[in-house]
Enzyme design. Structure first.
Site, PDB file in Angstrom:
ATOM      1  N   PRO A 154     -14.219  29.065 -76.800  1.00 38.85           N
ATOM      2  CA  PRO A 154     -15.073  27.930 -77.132  1.00 38.85           C
ATOM      3  C   PRO A 154     -14.769  26.728 -76.238  1.00 38.85           C
ATOM      4  O   PRO A 154     -13.586  26.436 -75.997  1.00 38.85           O
ATOM      5  CB  PRO A 154     -14.735  27.625 -78.594  1.00 38.85           C
ATOM      6  N   VAL A 155     -15.784  26.057 -75.734  1.00 37.21           N
ATOM      7  CA  VAL A 155     -15.520  24.894 -74.869  1.00 37.21           C
ATOM      8  C   VAL A 155     -15.260  23.657 -75.727  1.00 37.21           C
ATOM      9  O   VAL A 155     -15.734  23.554 -76.849  1.00 37.21           O
ATOM     10  CB  VAL A 155     -16.676  24.609 -73.870  1.00 37.21           C
ATOM     11  N   GLY A 156     -14.492  22.729 -75.189  1.00 37.42           N
ATOM     12  CA  GLY A 156     -14.228  21.454 -75.875  1.00 37.42           C
ATOM     13  C   GLY A 156     -13.487  21.619 -77.186  1.00 37.42           C
ATOM     14  O   GLY A 156     -13.705  20.866 -78.128  1.00 37.42           O
ATOM     15  N   ALA A 157     -12.576  22.612 -77.271  1.00 34.04           N
ATOM     16  CA  ALA A 157     -11.898  22.862 -78.545  1.00 34.04           C
ATOM     17  C   ALA A 157     -10.405  22.633 -78.462  1.00 34.04           C
ATOM     18  O   ALA A 157      -9.678  22.928 -79.392  1.00 34.04           O
ATOM     19  CB  ALA A 157     -12.173  24.293 -78.993  1.00 34.04           C
TER      20      ALA A 157
ATOM     21  N   GLY B 119      -8.260  23.449 -73.146  1.00 39.80           N
ATOM     22  CA  GLY B 119      -8.249  23.085 -71.729  1.00 39.80           C
ATOM     23  C   GLY B 119      -9.456  23.581 -70.949  1.00 39.80           C
ATOM     24  O   GLY B 119      -9.385  23.782 -69.739  1.00 39.80           O
TER      25      GLY B 119
ATOM     26  N   SER C 272     -12.179  21.995 -70.182  1.00 41.36           N
ATOM     27  CA  SER C 272     -12.727  21.035 -69.217  1.00 41.36           C
ATOM     28  C   SER C 272     -11.973  21.145 -67.894  1.00 41.36           C
ATOM     29  O   SER C 272     -12.572  21.112 -66.817  1.00 41.36           O
ATOM     30  CB  SER C 272     -12.696  19.612 -69.770  1.00 41.36           C
ATOM     31  N   ALA C 273     -10.647  21.345 -67.971  1.00 41.94           N
ATOM     32  CA  ALA C 273      -9.859  21.514 -66.739  1.00 41.94           C
ATOM     33  C   ALA C 273     -10.206  22.837 -66.066  1.00 41.94           C
ATOM     34  O   ALA C 273     -10.360  22.898 -64.838  1.00 41.94           O
ATOM     35  CB  ALA C 273      -8.368  21.473 -67.069  1.00 41.94           C
ATOM     36  N   ALA C 274     -10.358  23.901 -66.870  1.00 39.52           N
ATOM     37  CA  ALA C 274     -10.666  25.222 -66.287  1.00 39.52           C
ATOM     38  C   ALA C 274     -12.032  25.185 -65.596  1.00 39.52           C
ATOM     39  O   ALA C 274     -12.195  25.704 -64.487  1.00 39.52           O
ATOM     40  CB  ALA C 274     -10.635  26.294 -67.380  1.00 39.52           C
TER      41      ALA C 274
ATOM     42  N   ASP D 147      -3.358  19.773 -67.819  1.00 38.15           N
ATOM     43  CA  ASP D 147      -4.341  20.855 -67.961  1.00 38.15           C
ATOM     44  C   ASP D 147      -4.774  21.422 -66.610  1.00 38.15           C
ATOM     45  O   ASP D 147      -4.924  22.633 -66.452  1.00 38.15           O
ATOM     46  CB  ASP D 147      -5.586  20.345 -68.711  1.00 38.15           C
TER      47      ASP D 147
HETATM   48  O1  PMV Z   1      -7.910  18.962 -75.907  1.00 38.23           O
HETATM   49  P1  PMV Z   1      -7.692  19.244 -74.461  1.00 38.23           P
HETATM   50  O2  PMV Z   1      -7.659  20.702 -74.150  1.00 38.23           O
HETATM   51  O3  PMV Z   1      -8.648  18.490 -73.575  1.00 38.23           O
HETATM   52  O4  PMV Z   1      -6.200  18.717 -74.089  1.00 38.23           O
HETATM   53  C1  PMV Z   1      -5.931  17.333 -73.998  1.00 38.23           C
HETATM   54  C2  PMV Z   1      -4.436  17.101 -73.827  1.00 38.23           C
HETATM   55  C3  PMV Z   1      -4.049  15.607 -73.833  1.00 38.23           C
HETATM   56  O5  PMV Z   1      -2.628  15.533 -73.667  1.00 38.23           O
HETATM   57  C4  PMV Z   1      -4.400  14.949 -75.159  1.00 38.23           C
HETATM   58  C5  PMV Z   1      -4.722  14.840 -72.691  1.00 38.23           C
HETATM   59  C6  PMV Z   1      -4.169  15.130 -71.302  1.00 38.23           C
HETATM   60  O6  PMV Z   1      -4.903  14.865 -70.321  1.00 38.23           O
HETATM   61  O7  PMV Z   1      -3.010  15.574 -71.152  1.00 38.23           O
END
Ligand code: PMV
Length: 341
Positions: A116-119, A122, A124-126, A167
């Site tokens: 699932p995206v945005g959960a 990571g 958004s980084a991938a 991430d």
């Molecule tokens: O929820 P995610 O997968 O976008 O992870 C965010 C992690 C944080 O530490 C809250 C932000 C960051 O950039 O490290």
């Protein structure tokens, strides 16, 4: 410079934040691992200069289609915001790659996600890292792994307003990494866990995205700087202890430290009732430790549960989550396919 390709598919793994999320944004160290679920981005050259993004397969549960009978209106409720969020990262990734490599060419982009995206996994980084790799390779540019990761971090910073390098480092390199954000450049060290790290992930839909959760923590810190800074500092100390527990293979201690980390995250307001229910039911079902993972505000919880995976998955489902087993993957971002005409 390599030869340009007409179509390139790149992939990058999702991640679990094992320890230290949020505190890492304020310069404390964190530990995260790539998981065995990936995002795939295919970039295809166009003859014009348009950018067309197809985001049809993002594993977003909860798409509801309501048909009100023949001749009546059809109303579709979809998780539009999260799809548009993912598209925002792709657009920015194309923009930063284009200016870094000095290229400006039209492309079609197709994105698929096994999670699932945005959960909080990571994605958004991938998405950013896989887009940067696919786009630069299609245009004949060979970027070094550090360049891909730095450009990915830039994308996250520009889209979210704040981000640590955690991430994007994990999405680029894979494995478990200890990340120490230093001014200028982060120090990144691989962490080897001989016996593996059997994890179960429980997912619930998020109430708000990473950018909003980062803003909430920032506001809390502005309102109570001394208390919040000491909590963030304690999270950093948990990460150091977790690092030595991981390296000595002491999973009981790793689990205990996950519980401590969850308590500290809850105290800065990033957990939710649903996340707590998942975290506590995993522990009752025999997990050595459990915590929310990622930015919080809903999303995912992880449980370390060697030998008790099935019991913990059942407990997470009863607590209202969608559960899946996950293992750490050593495979970072890579090119899966390239075609030339
Ligand atoms: O929820 P995610 O997968 O976008 O992870 C965010 C992690 C944080 O530490 C809250 C932000 C960051 O950039 O490290």
């Amino acid at each position: 410079m390599m030869i340009a390709l007409t179509k390139v598919t790149a992939s990058a793994p999702g991640k679990v934040a094992l320890f230290g999320e949020h505190a890492v944004v304020y310069g404390h160290q964190a530990m995260a691992g790539a998981i065995d679920r990936r995002v795939r981005v295919t970039v295809e050259q166009r003859s014009d200069d348009l950018i067309k993004i197809h985001a049809m397969d993002l594993s977003i549960p909860g798409i509801v289609l309501t048909i009100g009978g023949l001749g009546k209106d059809v109303s579709i409720e979809t998780d539009y915001v999260r799809i548009m969020d993912a598209v925002g990262y792709i657009r920015k990734a194309i923009e930063v790659t284009s200016s870094h490599c000095g290229i400006k060419k039209g492309i079609n982009v197709h994105i698929k996600s096994e999670m699932p995206v945005g959960a909080g996994l990571g994605t958004s980084a991938a998405v950013s890292v896989a887009t940067i790799l696919a786009y630069s390779t299609a245009m004949g540019h060979e970027l070094k792994s550090d360049e891909v990761s730095a450009l990915g971090h830039k994308v996250e910073l520009e889209v979210q307003g704040a981000a640590s390098p955690m991430d994007t480092a994990v999405a680029t390199r894979g494995g478990i990494l200890l990340i120490r954000p230093l001014i200028g450049k982060a120090s990144i060290t691989p962490v080897k866990v001989e016996q593996g790290l059997p994890l179960v992930v429980g997912y619930t839909p998020r109430e708000c995205g990473t950018g909003e959760m980062l803003r909430r923590v920032r506001n809390l810190r502005d309102a109570a700087p001394e208390s919040v800074d000491s909590i963030l500092c304690s999270i950093g100390k948990v990460v150091s202890e977790a690092d030595s527990a991981m390296r000595s293979g002491d999973l009981r201690r790793v689990g205990m430290l996950m519980n401590v980390n969850h308590g500290l995250l809850e105290s800065i307001g990033v957990s939710t009732k649903k996340l707590n229910e998942m975290v506590y039911s995993a522990r009752s079902a025999g997990a050595l430790g459990s915590k929310l993972t990622g930015a919080g505000g809903g999303g995912c919880a992880i449980a370390l549960c060697p030998g008790r995976e099935q019991d913990v998955m059942t407990a997470l489902s009863l607590a209202g989550g969608t559960a899946f087993r996950s293992s750490i993957s050593g495979k970072g971002a890579c090119i899966e396919k390239g075609e030339s005409s």
